[in-house]
Design an enzyme around this catalytic site. Structure first.
Site, PDB file in Angstrom:
ATOM      1  N   ALA A   1     -29.763  -5.919  64.803  1.00  0.00           N
ATOM      2  CA  ALA A   1     -30.138  -4.580  64.338  1.00  0.00           C
ATOM      3  C   ALA A   1     -28.854  -3.745  64.409  1.00  0.00           C
ATOM      4  O   ALA A   1     -28.525  -3.157  65.448  1.00  0.00           O
ATOM      5  CB  ALA A   1     -31.222  -3.995  65.229  1.00  0.00           C
TER       6      ALA A   1
ATOM      7  N   GLY B   1     -27.836   3.905  69.691  1.00  0.00           N
ATOM      8  CA  GLY B   1     -28.229   2.493  69.773  1.00  0.00           C
ATOM      9  C   GLY B   1     -29.623   2.305  69.226  1.00  0.00           C
ATOM     10  O   GLY B   1     -30.145   3.176  68.523  1.00  0.00           O
ATOM     11  N   ASN B   2     -30.229   1.159  69.494  1.00  0.00           N
ATOM     12  CA  ASN B   2     -31.625   0.934  69.089  1.00  0.00           C
ATOM     13  C   ASN B   2     -32.287  -0.012  70.085  1.00  0.00           C
ATOM     14  O   ASN B   2     -31.659  -0.433  71.052  1.00  0.00           O
ATOM     15  CB  ASN B   2     -31.690   0.413  67.645  1.00  0.00           C
ATOM     16  CG  ASN B   2     -30.961  -0.897  67.487  1.00  0.00           C
ATOM     17  OD1 ASN B   2     -31.331  -1.899  68.092  1.00  0.00           O
ATOM     18  ND2 ASN B   2     -29.875  -0.895  66.703  1.00  0.00           N
ATOM     19  N   HIS B   3     -33.552  -0.335  69.838  1.00  0.00           N
ATOM     20  CA  HIS B   3     -34.342  -1.055  70.844  1.00  0.00           C
ATOM     21  C   HIS B   3     -34.249  -2.573  70.746  1.00  0.00           C
ATOM     22  O   HIS B   3     -35.021  -3.268  71.393  1.00  0.00           O
ATOM     23  CB  HIS B   3     -35.815  -0.641  70.727  1.00  0.00           C
ATOM     24  CG  HIS B   3     -36.033   0.813  70.997  1.00  0.00           C
ATOM     25  ND1 HIS B   3     -35.848   1.350  72.246  1.00  0.00           N
ATOM     26  CD2 HIS B   3     -36.392   1.836  70.186  1.00  0.00           C
ATOM     27  CE1 HIS B   3     -36.088   2.650  72.207  1.00  0.00           C
ATOM     28  NE2 HIS B   3     -36.418   2.975  70.957  1.00  0.00           N
TER      29      HIS B   3
END
Ligand code: PMT
Length: 401
Positions: free
Chosen positions: A276, A208-210
């Site tokens: 994102a 995943g990402n932030h």
């Protein structure tokens, strides 16, 4: 623009209350219906008779009528109004609004108002620049209230400085602009992607990402507030958001986001790719938890579809497509490449190493890069204000090409 608008005008105890008489006249002339609430100290500066005559309505000063006990319902007033304007707003009233104090009819109406609230402060320069007042105004902004900044000039005290209530003509122009903006995306369908995507490795792990979704959700709110019908295709986020004009389509992976966005794309007039999206996903997605072995573990990744590039290739005449670029180095050059590769109208660059920008924070500093490579740089602002800047740019494209 003010024809048929219902306006509550709150007048508090400031010498600038005399300007409220002229303001009332101008608002009436523009076709607005006005109900005035005068605070107890407001009555010391201007009489209800003057204001009732100019507004064509009884002026409300108290919770109830002392002679027959009839109530002035602050709840009904709040429902009736399209906008509540407090002009002039004293430091005292601003402080009470920020603190949730409800000791007069104006303040109870403020607390129950469902409409937007606009505040035009008026006070002496030292009161205006006192940290308490500045903090209270920030608190009101954080509640979503709008501030018409006071101007600089001669004050009732004889001093010169910032604290004069904005002139009535300018307040009317501000309101006209506000209502014009509120409807500028009427009838438009806007598709927005937001948040991260999660690419499953096994039942407990993912790539995943932030991304928090804050930027994409701020955009959804702006377009919806301004009349658009918004489809928000959102990865997993932790935000509490509902809006009558926004349909949220929750997704988890890039594949799901692609599927959902592609289905909604043909009916969209405007598309903003703010998500994102993970560029890769594991080739294998294990059904059982991968066990620790002490050996190195290799997970082979395969590229996800670039949703923006795919839909950019399918765009119809008249559709407007906007992308984001989150860069850590060679920012301008990389963003320009993405703009061309994804066939976008413009790209919004934000940078990872710019403090206060990018993932998770409530603020962002953006550069908008157009097709002819022109660049528009913006200050660090709240993501909500950044969303307005982006909507302004899109509106320019719609109206001037
Ligand atoms: O969500 P927040 O915490 O508020 O953070 C906001 C944000 C930093 C996520 C946002 O402002 C932002 O920059 N979003 C795009 C992040 C990104 O993935 O940029 P990119 O440079 O990798 O992608 C370029 C563009 O292609 C983006 O519009 C992206 O949505 C789109 N894309 C990318 C890959 C992919 N597979 N599909 C896409 O549609």
């Amino acid at each position: 623009m003010l024809q048929g608008k219902n306006i509550i005008l709150g007048i508090t105890g400031s010498i600038a209350a005399y300007k409220a008489a002229f303001l009332t006249r101008l608002l009436k002339r523009e076709g607005a219906q006005i109900k005035i609430i005068l605070t107890p100290y407001g009555k010391e500066f201007i009489t209800p008779v003057t204001l009732a005559t100019l507004s064509g309505n009884t002026v409300l000063t108290d919770f109830f009528h002392h002679d027959d006990g009839a109530w002035n319902s602050h709840v009904d007033l709040g429902i009736w109004a399209d906008i509540m304007l407090i002009a002039p707003a004293t430091a005292n009233t601003i402080a009470k609004m920020a603190g949730g104090i409800a000791d007069n009819l104006l303040l109870t109406t403020y607390l129950s108002a469902k409409c937007p609230v606009v505040v035009a402060p008026a006070m002496d320069l030292d009161m205006f620049r006192h940290p308490a007042t500045l903090k209270n105004l920030e608190t009101l902004k954080s509640f979503g209230n709008l501030i018409i900044e006071p101007t600089t000039g001669e004050l009732a005290s004889g001093l010169e400085g910032k604290g004069r209530m904005e002139e009535p003509e300018k307040i009317v122009a501000w309101l006209e602009d506000y209502f014009k903006k509120k409807s500028r995306f009427n009838g438009k369908r806007v598709l927005i992607t937001a948040g991260p995507t999660y690419e499953k490795i096994d039942p407990v792990r993912f790539i995943g990402n932030h991304s928090s979704g804050k930027m994409g959700y701020a955009l959804a709110k702006t377009f919806a507030d301004e009349g658009a019908c918004v489809d928000l295709v959102s990865g997993p986020v932790n935000l509490n958001f509902t809006h009558k004009n926004v349909t949220i389509h929750p997704v988890v992976s890039a594949g799901e986001m692609d599927q959902q966005a592609s289905a909604l794309f043909p009916s969209a007039d405007i598309v903003v790719f703010a998500a994102a999206v993970a560029d890769y996903r594991p080739v294998r997605q294990e059904n059982s938890k991968i066990k620790r072995t002490g050996e190195n573990l290799t997970i082979t990744l395969t590229p996800n579809t670039d949703i923006a590039a795919k839909l950019g290739g399918q765009r119809k005449c008249g559709q407007i497509l906007i992308g984001f670029a989150l860069e850590s180095d060679n920012a301008l050059a990389n963003a320009s490449k993405k703009l061309a590769a994804k066939n976008l109208d413009f790209i919004v660059l934000n940078q990872l190493n710019d403090p206060g920008s990018g993932f998770d924070v409530d603020t962002n500093r953006i550069i908008i890069i157009g097709k002819d490579n022109n660049q528009k740089k913006f200050e660090l602002k709240s993501k909500q204000d950044v969303a307005t800047d982006i909507a302004d740019e899109i509106y320019n494209l719609m109206t001037h090409g």
